[in-house]
Design an enzyme around this catalytic site. Sequence first.
Site, short mmCIF file in Angstrom:
data_model
loop_
_atom_site.label_atom_id
_atom_site.label_comp_id
_atom_site.label_asym_id
_atom_site.label_seq_id
_atom_site.Cartn_x
_atom_site.Cartn_y
_atom_site.Cartn_z
N LYS A 147 0.88 -1.20 0.00
CA LYS A 147 0.00 0.00 0.00
C LYS A 147 0.89 1.22 0.00
O LYS A 147 1.98 1.20 0.57
CB LYS A 147 -0.87 0.02 1.27
CG LYS A 147 -2.11 0.87 1.13
CD LYS A 147 -3.25 0.05 0.61
CE LYS A 147 -4.49 0.86 0.34
NZ LYS A 147 -5.64 -0.02 0.02
N ASP A 159 -7.24 4.07 -4.26
CA ASP A 159 -7.83 3.97 -2.91
C ASP A 159 -8.41 5.36 -2.65
O ASP A 159 -8.68 6.10 -3.61
CB ASP A 159 -6.76 3.56 -1.89
CG ASP A 159 -7.37 3.13 -0.55
OD1 ASP A 159 -7.85 1.99 -0.44
OD2 ASP A 159 -7.40 3.94 0.41
#
Length: 449
Positions: A128, A168
């Site tokens: 991430k 995201d």
Amino acid sequence: MNAKTYVDNFMNELVTKNPGEPEFHQAVREVVESVADYIVESPQLMKLKVMERIVEPERVIMFRVPWVNDAGEVVINKGYRVQMNSAIGPYKGGVRFHASVNLSILKFLAFEQTFKNSLTTLPMGGGKGGSNFDPKGKSDMEVMRFCQSFITELYRHIGPDTDVPAGDIGVGGREVAYMFGQYKRLSNEFTGTFTGKGISFGGSLMRPEATGYGACYFGEAMLATRGDSYKGKKVCISGSGNVAQFAAKKATELGATVMTMSDSNGYIYDPDGISPEKLQYIFQLKNVLRGRIKEYAVKYPTAKYVADARPWGEKCDIAMPCATQNELNGAEADMLLKNGCKCVVEGANMPTTPDAIAKFQAAKILYSPGKASNAGGVATSGLEMSQNSMRLGWSAEEVDQRLRGIMSNIHSACVKYGTEPDGYINYVKGANISGFMKVADAMLAQGIV
Ligand code: NDP
Ligand code: 2IT
């Protein structure tokens, strides 16, 4: 050693070694509590310190992101990529642009991603990244310059077989396209290094829809265990971004009525339900005009807008938190239960606080953690990677069929590993054990790396 002592010792050490990272501690505790029984029974997992290795990112990249705004001023943001685990595939996971982004949040997200990606059955490790850059109120050219600066550093650390970023919070089609463009320019290669790309340059059909649709497919499977479905149900959704929009669309298609949506400033409640036409307005408002959800109540005056509040006090059968972490707390869980909510399906990552999860489980209502129910997004990213590698594109129907199959398999895995003696399905335990086992097995086989 018994499981409780194992968890206590493990968490003490984790908190000491990683101070000031509350979201990361929260995410790790949930997984360790789920798999502790399994670990203490396995001399190999204990001796080879598999869990101790899983919580240590393989690599963290932190960098300066300097750029110039429209006023000609120099702005400096922080950039990150947490390459958490590559035991079962290249690092894979989204990029978040939000003012709140810090290392704790990205470590929690990369950690969750590792197990989520394992659950999809596709060969993807966990990663991430992101920045404390806030895209709100920025012009397209500012967003482009920021993305280009971000990638000018990050490009050397990613690649189709190394690390494949996606979207995201704050990162959608526009941002992925700018990042992909700069990546392609610097690497001089057209590869599937990003997912969530535009359809004209290698994106997969259904990727924008996948997280919200997948969450509803998962919710349908949960409800089916009780002979129930979305049909005729009232649904409260939080958020109004990518996941919330498509969760609302699919829930409506499945026969439910969506009562609420929100953003970080407040929520709207429509007593008549958010019809497909009204939802179309929300798509336009959020994705094209980049406006605020309160404008819904101006356009549709029978709806109310409640500022500085979350929607969990409204009556519903199904709750779908689709905004951000820790957005549904214990007091809000009490309100949902009091109002008859029977099913909570997480579209966001870790939106429900641990005390709220405990309340849902004590009340024996259906509750699924994001790493199971929102896995449709990254699963479809995995399908985009496959299509890019084959240099082919599948039809929307084909991708949707595969997405349905993957969500159904994840549900079956949760049932297999999470069913308790009284028949209650503990989806948290099921998802964590199933996700962990594959990663642990691969790590055991690959030696101490
Ligand atoms: P978007 O940026 O498209 O939308 C985010 C929504 O949540 C917006 O309505 C935003 O409101 C709201 N929100 C964000 N931060 C906060 C906050 N701190 N407090 C209250 N509301 C907030 O993001 P996505 O829809 O993509 O992501 C939503 C959630 O789903 C995240 O938890 C993400 O990690 C998760 N997720 C996303 C996937 C994907 O494919 N995109 C896949 C799996 C999970 P505002 O406009 O005011 O910021
Ligand atoms: O949290 C998530 O699973 C995502 N933001 C999607 C990640 C991806 O690589 O598609």
